[in-house]
Design an enzyme around this catalytic site. Structure first.
Site: not given
Ligand code: H2U
Ligand code: ZN
Length: 340
Positions: A32, A53, A56, A116, A154, A160, A162, A165, A167, A169, A297
């Site tokens: 389609r 936050c 921040c 932020h 992420n 997922g 959280s 801001h 960021h 990992q 990659h």
């Molecule tokens: P995600 O939202 O991508 O999961 O990453 C945020 C991370 O920040 C999450 O793994 C960490 C959480 O464990 N975190 C801290 O290390 N300190 C905090 O005060 C809150 C969240």
């Molecule tokens: Zn922030």
């Protein structure tokens, strides 16, 4: 070859040579015409600084520390780390069906910007390049002590994430994770047989065909892989043979920042939203010895299918049998080229 019309309109399977896994492609389900739903979902306007936050500058984190008043990037050890550095080394493999071992590692959070309200593609190219620099520095630092360093991001609540801001990992551990083991064994096998890195040969073929290329510059190419599982999945590849992210030249860091800005903005344009995804870098493990078929990659795995709200679910057949897609990788690449 895949451009043959008999294959392109018929259910078929494609092999992912990086993992050795097959994906079922069902193009007849996507015949389609595209009804580009221009649905601008409610984009919340975020403040440049959010006192609530935990990423921040200056704010309080869960462990009781205050973030510094950072100007560009900021890295800290995750207060809820999934891995811990000082674990007793235990191996419980006395029963073949109940194997387990402890694993030393660490998890860090990388703030891309003090702002932020920005996302990576909204940042200035110079500031994106600072993020690239941190990816390299963190990999070099953690690679001294750990076999595998996973740099990833992420993006978006749907993935997922959280906190909006900007960021990413970095997780490091003294083991090779499942995805890495698959890619390592496939790339090694290919290298032993053809004496070329798998992804170098693959890129050459893709550039020759052109149909899955999204964008390229002097050092980098973004393409929708022939074997993509997610609707708008992409692979970001250097043109030169590079084992690890730590090897990028200044020029490659700069051209990487430029291509990231353009291609991630294209992702945002696709459904008029800040495009969610999980992304991460793969390269040779840090205990890699000598010759290997590894090529650096990055994978981008976005979950969205048809609009800001229609997500692809990996359920049913995909959980129990194998991944399946409707829109072909060629169609996805064409759509992405249109929005760049
Ligand atoms: P995600 O939202 O991508 O999961 O990453 C945020 C991370 O920040 C999450 O793994 C960490 C959480 O464990 N975190 C801290 O290390 N300190 C905090 O005060 C809150 C969240
Ligand atoms: Zn922030």
């Amino acid at each position: 070859m895949i451009s043959l019309p008999d294959l392109i309109n018929t259910p078929h399977r494609r092999l992912n040579p990086l993992t050795g896994e097959w994906v079922l492609v069902s193009p007849q389900r996507a015949q389609r015409p595209w009804r580009g739903q221009v649905e601008r979902s409610a984009q919340e306007k975020r403040p440049a600084y959010d006192p609530q936050c935990y990423l921040c500058p200056g704010n309080l984190r869960a462990n009781g520390e205050h973030n510094p008043n950072y100007d560009h990037t900021f890295v800290f050890t995750n207060d809820f780390s999934a891995l811990l550095p000082d674990v007793p080394l235990l191996d419980r493999s006395d029963h073949p069906l109940m194997r387990a071992h402890t694993i030393p590692g660490t998890c860090r959070v990388l703030c891309f910007s003090p702002r932020h309200d920005l996302t990576l593609p909204e940042m200035e190219i110079g500031d994106i390049q600072r993020v690239v620099q941190v990816w390299m520095d963190q990999s070099a630092d953690l690679g001294k002590n750990y076999r595998w360093v996973q740099v990833f991001e992420n993006k978006g609540e749907i993935m997922g994430c959280s906190n909006p801001h900007p960021h990413g990992q970095i997780w490091a551990l003294n083991a090779l994770p499942n995805e890495v083991i698959k890619e390592q064994s496939q790339q090694d096998r290919y290298f032993n047989e053809y004496h070329q890195p798998l992804l170098m040969d693959y890129l050459e073929k893709e550039v020759e065909l052109g149909e899955r290329i999204v964008i390229g510059n002097e050092d980098w190419v973004v393409l929708v892989p022939f074997w993509a599982v997610w609707p708008f999945e992409t692979l970001l590849l250097p043109k030169r043979h590079i084992l690890q992210i730590t090897e990028l030249t200044k020029g490659e860091q700069s051209s990487l920042s430029q291509i990231l800005k353009v291609f991630l903005t294209g992702y945002d344009n696709l459904f008029n939203i800040s495009f969610p995804y999980s992304m991460g870098w793969h390269g040779a493990p840090f205990d890699n010895e000598g010759d290997s078929g590894w090529q650096l990659h990055a994978h981008y795995y976005p979950p969205l299918l048809r609009s800001a709200t229609v997500k692809k679910f990996m359920v049913g057949f995909e959980m129990l049998a194998e991944a399946q897609r409707d829109i072909t990788p060629e169609q996805a690449a064409a759509r992405l080229r249109e929005v760049l």
